[in-house]
Scaffold this motif. Structure first.
Motif, PDB file in Angstrom:
ATOM      1  N   ASN A 103     -50.334 -14.713 -15.378  1.00  0.00           N
ATOM      2  CA  ASN A 103     -49.779 -13.367 -15.267  1.00  0.00           C
ATOM      3  C   ASN A 103     -48.405 -13.434 -14.614  1.00  0.00           C
ATOM      4  N   ASN A 104     -47.891 -12.306 -14.271  1.00  0.00           N
ATOM      5  CA  ASN A 104     -46.525 -12.290 -13.738  1.00  0.00           C
ATOM      6  C   ASN A 104     -46.491 -12.403 -12.209  1.00  0.00           C
ATOM      7  N   GLN A 105     -47.586 -12.915 -11.631  1.00  0.00           N
ATOM      8  CA  GLN A 105     -47.600 -13.028 -10.168  1.00  0.00           C
ATOM      9  C   GLN A 105     -46.550 -14.016  -9.678  1.00  0.00           C
ATOM     10  N   GLU A 106     -45.962 -13.694  -8.530  1.00  0.00           N
ATOM     11  CA  GLU A 106     -44.925 -14.507  -7.910  1.00  0.00           C
ATOM     12  C   GLU A 106     -45.512 -15.850  -7.466  1.00  0.00           C
ATOM     13  N   ILE A 107     -44.718 -16.875  -7.563  1.00  0.00           N
ATOM     14  CA  ILE A 107     -45.190 -18.180  -7.092  1.00  0.00           C
ATOM     15  C   ILE A 107     -44.848 -18.311  -5.613  1.00  0.00           C
ATOM     16  N   ALA A 108     -45.865 -18.608  -4.811  1.00  0.00           N
ATOM     17  CA  ALA A 108     -45.638 -18.738  -3.370  1.00  0.00           C
ATOM     18  C   ALA A 108     -45.217 -20.159  -3.026  1.00  0.00           C
ATOM     19  N   VAL A 109     -45.944 -21.126  -3.556  1.00  0.00           N
ATOM     20  CA  VAL A 109     -45.648 -22.522  -3.255  1.00  0.00           C
ATOM     21  C   VAL A 109     -45.535 -23.276  -4.557  1.00  0.00           C
ATOM     22  N   HIS A 110     -44.444 -24.013  -4.690  1.00  0.00           N
ATOM     23  CA  HIS A 110     -44.325 -24.899  -5.833  1.00  0.00           C
ATOM     24  C   HIS A 110     -43.945 -26.274  -5.312  1.00  0.00           C
ATOM     25  N   VAL A 162     -49.229 -22.525  -5.853  1.00  0.00           N
ATOM     26  CA  VAL A 162     -50.068 -21.461  -5.291  1.00  0.00           C
ATOM     27  C   VAL A 162     -49.357 -20.145  -5.555  1.00  0.00           C
ATOM     28  N   ARG A 163     -50.101 -19.182  -6.096  1.00  0.00           N
ATOM     29  CA  ARG A 163     -49.502 -17.875  -6.379  1.00  0.00           C
ATOM     30  C   ARG A 163     -49.744 -16.914  -5.221  1.00  0.00           C
ATOM     31  N   CYS A 164     -48.904 -15.919  -5.156  1.00  0.00           N
ATOM     32  CA  CYS A 164     -49.109 -14.892  -4.141  1.00  0.00           C
ATOM     33  C   CYS A 164     -50.430 -14.178  -4.433  1.00  0.00           C
ATOM     34  N   GLY A 165     -51.113 -13.803  -3.388  1.00  0.00           N
ATOM     35  CA  GLY A 165     -52.386 -13.129  -3.544  1.00  0.00           C
ATOM     36  C   GLY A 165     -53.547 -14.088  -3.673  1.00  0.00           C
ATOM     37  N   GLU A 166     -53.253 -15.390  -3.598  1.00  0.00           N
ATOM     38  CA  GLU A 166     -54.289 -16.383  -3.818  1.00  0.00           C
ATOM     39  C   GLU A 166     -54.749 -17.004  -2.498  1.00  0.00           C
ATOM     40  N   VAL A 167     -56.028 -17.350  -2.442  1.00  0.00           N
ATOM     41  CA  VAL A 167     -56.545 -18.113  -1.309  1.00  0.00           C
ATOM     42  C   VAL A 167     -57.023 -19.448  -1.855  1.00  0.00           C
ATOM     43  N   VAL A 168     -56.364 -20.538  -1.410  1.00  0.00           N
ATOM     44  CA  VAL A 168     -56.798 -21.844  -1.899  1.00  0.00           C
ATOM     45  C   VAL A 168     -57.279 -22.698  -0.735  1.00  0.00           C
ATOM     46  N   ILE A 169     -58.225 -23.562  -1.069  1.00  0.00           N
ATOM     47  CA  ILE A 169     -58.707 -24.525  -0.070  1.00  0.00           C
ATOM     48  C   ILE A 169     -58.256 -25.902  -0.501  1.00  0.00           C
ATOM     49  N   LEU A 170     -57.717 -26.646   0.464  1.00  0.00           N
ATOM     50  CA  LEU A 170     -57.292 -28.020   0.233  1.00  0.00           C
ATOM     51  C   LEU A 170     -58.410 -28.896   0.788  1.00  0.00           C
ATOM     52  N   ALA A 171     -59.100 -29.626  -0.101  1.00  0.00           N
ATOM     53  CA  ALA A 171     -60.266 -30.399   0.334  1.00  0.00           C
ATOM     54  C   ALA A 171     -60.036 -31.868   0.061  1.00  0.00           C
ATOM     55  N   GLY A 172     -60.899 -32.689   0.592  1.00  0.00           N
ATOM     56  CA  GLY A 172     -60.778 -34.115   0.332  1.00  0.00           C
ATOM     57  C   GLY A 172     -61.220 -34.936   1.517  1.00  0.00           C
ATOM     58  N   PRO A 173     -61.453 -36.231   1.277  1.00  0.00           N
ATOM     59  CA  PRO A 173     -61.956 -37.082   2.359  1.00  0.00           C
ATOM     60  C   PRO A 173     -60.925 -37.250   3.478  1.00  0.00           C
ATOM     61  N   SER A 174     -61.415 -37.650   4.614  1.00  0.00           N
ATOM     62  CA  SER A 174     -60.547 -37.850   5.775  1.00  0.00           C
ATOM     63  C   SER A 174     -59.460 -38.867   5.453  1.00  0.00           C
ATOM     64  N   LYS A 223     -45.533 -14.422   4.754  1.00  0.00           N
ATOM     65  CA  LYS A 223     -45.873 -14.513   3.333  1.00  0.00           C
ATOM     66  C   LYS A 223     -46.970 -15.546   3.100  1.00  0.00           C
ATOM     67  N   ILE A 224     -46.973 -16.565   3.942  1.00  0.00           N
ATOM     68  CA  ILE A 224     -47.923 -17.660   3.751  1.00  0.00           C
ATOM     69  C   ILE A 224     -48.693 -17.879   5.040  1.00  0.00           C
ATOM     70  N   ILE A 225     -49.989 -18.060   4.921  1.00  0.00           N
ATOM     71  CA  ILE A 225     -50.767 -18.414   6.108  1.00  0.00           C
ATOM     72  C   ILE A 225     -51.387 -19.779   5.853  1.00  0.00           C
ATOM     73  N   VAL A 226     -51.147 -20.708   6.772  1.00  0.00           N
ATOM     74  CA  VAL A 226     -51.746 -22.034   6.627  1.00  0.00           C
ATOM     75  C   VAL A 226     -52.763 -22.233   7.751  1.00  0.00           C
ATOM     76  N   CYS A 227     -53.911 -22.794   7.383  1.00  0.00           N
ATOM     77  CA  CYS A 227     -54.975 -22.991   8.348  1.00  0.00           C
ATOM     78  C   CYS A 227     -55.465 -24.417   8.188  1.00  0.00           C
ATOM     79  N   ARG A 261     -56.108 -12.357   1.383  1.00  0.00           N
ATOM     80  CA  ARG A 261     -55.937 -12.072  -0.028  1.00  0.00           C
ATOM     81  C   ARG A 261     -55.279 -10.705  -0.196  1.00  0.00           C
ATOM     82  N   MET A 262     -53.966 -10.723  -0.079  1.00  0.00           N
ATOM     83  CA  MET A 262     -53.208  -9.473  -0.200  1.00  0.00           C
ATOM     84  C   MET A 262     -52.087  -9.734  -1.166  1.00  0.00           C
ATOM     85  N   PRO A 263     -51.654  -8.691  -1.860  1.00  0.00           N
ATOM     86  CA  PRO A 263     -50.527  -8.902  -2.761  1.00  0.00           C
ATOM     87  C   PRO A 263     -49.328  -9.409  -1.961  1.00  0.00           C
ATOM     88  N   GLY A 264     -48.646 -10.387  -2.517  1.00  0.00           N
ATOM     89  CA  GLY A 264     -47.448 -10.885  -1.846  1.00  0.00           C
ATOM     90  C   GLY A 264     -47.731 -11.916  -0.769  1.00  0.00           C
TER      91      GLY A 264
END
Ligand SMILES: Nc1ncnc2c1ncn2[C@@H]1O[C@H](COP(=O)(O)OP(=O)(O)OP(=O)(O)O)[C@@H](O)[C@H]1O
Ligand SMILES: [Mg+2]
Lengths: 242, 386
Positions: free
Chosen positions: A5-12, A37-49, A170-174, A198-201
């Motif tokens: 869709n036309n959602q803004e890209i937050a992270v490229h 990562v697009r705006c409005g998206e919640v992603v989890i970064l997973a993987g072994p230690s 605009k971006i929250i990192v945890c 999960r908010m627009p923008g």
């Protein structure tokens, strides 16, 4: 991965590399990591230690310099900025939630949550009023004068979430926001992150290897040995569990 | 952020009070010891400060300090008077004589004999009687402290309770009658014997007969005469050394500083005070910053500028420095005000708070600089490391 869709890209990020030089040995932490990562998206970064999650998220948040590849976060490459400009950029653009909360014990939780606003130049009183609103949102109504040490771990992480959101970044990192918490509390904290994040923008990137919370994200980015290994969407996750 | 910086400081109350007391104690040690040192040292030339009239103090060249009496021939006064540029010159007797009290007690006392005619070099303050009463027969003026202490009348002639010596009482100086006609207040001497003033001629009668009776010659310089040149002329014509009051006091202090262990003792205490400050307060402040490093790191990640973070550490150091110094100087002043001056020499000149403030500044600056360096070196990426 397509932009459906036309959602803004937050992270490229493309081909991001990171090499730590410690003494004579070089540790390659990232060997060509790609992420969108697009705006409005919640992603989890997973993987072994040791697969490079923290390194990657630190680079995205403008805390760490990369050694190769391209990165744009909200249309800017943090590494192209001067140190001062990058610091100011982080203040405007990125909210942080840490594993160990990092709340100052001698300040009230409202004051803790108000720090980003005060750093942006808002006067203390108005900042604390705003912080109190956020504390209400994360379920800590009436506790704003408490000290962090009077709160449970889950409550402290809620304060940290309020602090991360108080200046509407605009971006929250945890990084591992739930790993200092027990399972049920962690789940509720992640629910909160997913809900307020999960908010627009706005985009949220959570590093976690706690698979009990995966279903709360839109996508799970699995990393392995410094690269993106595979990407799951929540829909496929649900199917797998069914 | 300034208020948050202060809340961080005051909120860590155990450490805050530790640092406060450390700095206060350090300030107290430094300023109190320095004040006692200055007090003791200024007692060595107290008589010079008490005696403003002479422009020149003329003594035997071998005399090393004020009380190092090397008496002169009585002709010395005449010879000094005859030098052109000298407006006036009077003899002074200063010596230790035995005083017999009515109850039989004997007490070594500092007897000052001042010129009969001019009464120059009399006591600085008269509490009772007047200086001119010295012209009465057998008259002496006694220092007030001594009337209450060494010369206390345990069995007053009129009977009754022990009381202070007072005007009208009689003592014996070297078995000769002396009548108290006045009570004065003199600066405490270094050896702290009682001080008795009388006239020069009477003092020489009290003193055992010797050929040389003039302890020193006090002189006034005629207006417009070059003092330095005059001092040279005096040396050439009489073989005596002349000093103005300031130089004579300096010479005296210099002697005590060089020839005694006093400066080393006090110097050690003062250096100790400094290191107490470094060891207690400086160290605690640095630990305070280290403990807060993770919060500074988190703030740095969140976007706090270096200026903001350094400003916080600086404000914390400045606050603890001012409070600790203030408390310490306050304690020193309270000490100086409560301990009676006759017991303990205590003199806080304006330099002393400055020296203490400089020490506190050095301690706090050094520990704050170390702390700031750690804050500057913080890698914001480390906030994600457990
Ligand atoms: N400062 C550093 N100096 C040297 N090597 C480092 C440094 N930081 C990370 N590494 C190495 O880089 C690799 C990736 O580390 P990173 O912290 O990004 O992994 P991670 O996926 O977050 O691991 P974990 O799940 O244990 O937190 C690891 O091998 C790690 O040992
Ligand atoms: Mg990690």
């Amino acid at each position: 991965m397509t932009l459906g869709n036309n959602q803004e890209i937050a992270v490229h990020a493309s081909g991001v590399e990171k090499v730590y030089i410690s003494g004579d040995t070089n540790v390659v932490a990232l060997r060509g990591a790609d992420l969108e990562v697009r705006c409005g998206e919640v992603v989890i970064l997973a993987g072994p230690s040791g697969c490079g999650k923290t390194s990657f998220i630190s680079i995205i948040a403008g805390l760490l310099a990369r050694d190769g590849g391209k990165l744009e976060v909200m249309g800017e490459d943090p590494q192209a900025l001067s140190t001062e400009a990058r610091t100011a950029w982080r203040l405007r653009t990125v909210g942080f939630v840490f594993q160990q909360f990092n709340l100052i014990p001698t300040l009230s939780i409202a004051e803790n949550a108000a720090i980003p606003l005060i750093l942006q130049g808002m006067d203390r009183r108005s900042a604390c009023v705003k912080a109190k609103e956020l504390l209400d949102q994360v379920g800590l109504n009436g506790r704003d004068r408490s000290s962090p040490i009077q709160l449970s771990g889950g409550q402290q992480q809620r304060v940290a979430i309020a602090r991360a959101m108080v200046n509407s970044p605009k971006i929250i990192v945890c990084d591992e926001p739930t790993s200092a918490l027990d399972g049920a509390t962690g789940l509720r904290v992640m629910e909160l992150i997913a809900q307020v994040g999960r908010m627009p923008g706005r985009a949220v990137i959570v590093v976690s290897h706690d698979d009990r919370i995966y279903h709360l994200a839109d996508r799970i980015i699995h990393m392995d040995d410094g690269r993106i290994d595979r990407i799951e969407t929540t829909a496929s996750l649900r199917n797998a569990h069914v | 952020m300034p208020i948050f910086a202060l809340k961080m400081l005051f909120g860590d109350s155990a450490r805050f009070y530790g640092m406060l007391l450390g700095l206060a104690f350090s300030t107290l040690l430094i300023s109190q010891q320095a004040s006692i040192f200055v007090g003791l040292m200024s007692r060595t030339f107290g008589f010079v400060t008490d005696t403003p009239q002479p422009d020149l103090w003329i003594v035997d060249p071998a005399q090393r300090f004020l009380d190092d009496n090397k008496p002169l021939r009585s002709t010395a006064v005449q010879r000094v008077r005859s030098i052109e540029g000298i407006e006036w010159a009077v003899p002074l007797f200063k010596g230790l004589l035995v005083v017999n009290l009515p109850d039989g007690k004997r007490q070594m006392s500092q007897v000052v004999g001042i010129d009969d005619a001019s009464l120059i070099a009399g006591p600085p303050f008269m509490l009772e009687g007047s200086l001119t009463d010295l012209r009465k027969p057998d008259a002496i003026i006694v220092d007030e402290k001594a009337t209450r202490r060494e010369f206390k009348m345990n069995n007053p002639p009129e009977g009754g309770e022990p009381r202070s010596l007072r005007v009208g009482d009689t003592l014996e100086l070297n078995d000769r009658r002396a009548e108290v006609v006045g009570i004065c207040k003199a600066t405490q001497t270094f050896q702290s014997q009682p001080v008795i003033y009388t006239t020069y001629s009477r003092a020489t009668e009290y003193a055992p007969m010797e050929r040389r009776m003039v302890t020193m010659v006090l002189a006034g310089v005629a207006p417009g005469v070059d003092e330095v040149q005059l001092i040279k002329t005096i040396a050439e014509r009489t073989g005596l050394s002349a000093f103005n009051g300031e130089d004579f006091a300096d010479k005296t202090v210099g002697y005590w500083m060089r020839e005694t262990g006093i400066p080393i003792n006090f110097g050690t205490a003062i250096v100790l005070g400094f290191f107490v400050g470094v060891a207690v307060a400086g160290q605690m402040f640095y630990n305070f910053v280290l403990d807060n490093l993770k919060y500074f790191g988190a703030m740095k990640a969140m976007g706090a500028s270096r200026k903001t973070l350094l400003g916080m550490v600086f404000l914390q150091a400045l606050t603890i420095a001012i409070l600790g110094f203030g408390l310490g100087i306050g304690m020193t002043s309270a000490f100086g005000l409560t301990v009676p001056g006759e017991r303990l020499a205590f003199r806080m000149t304006w330099h002393i708070p400055l020296i203490a403030a400089a020490s506190v500044t050095v301690i706090c600056t050094a520990s704050a600089a170390l702390g700031m360096w750690r804050v500057l070196r913080l890698d914001p990426a480390d906030v994600f490391k457990g």
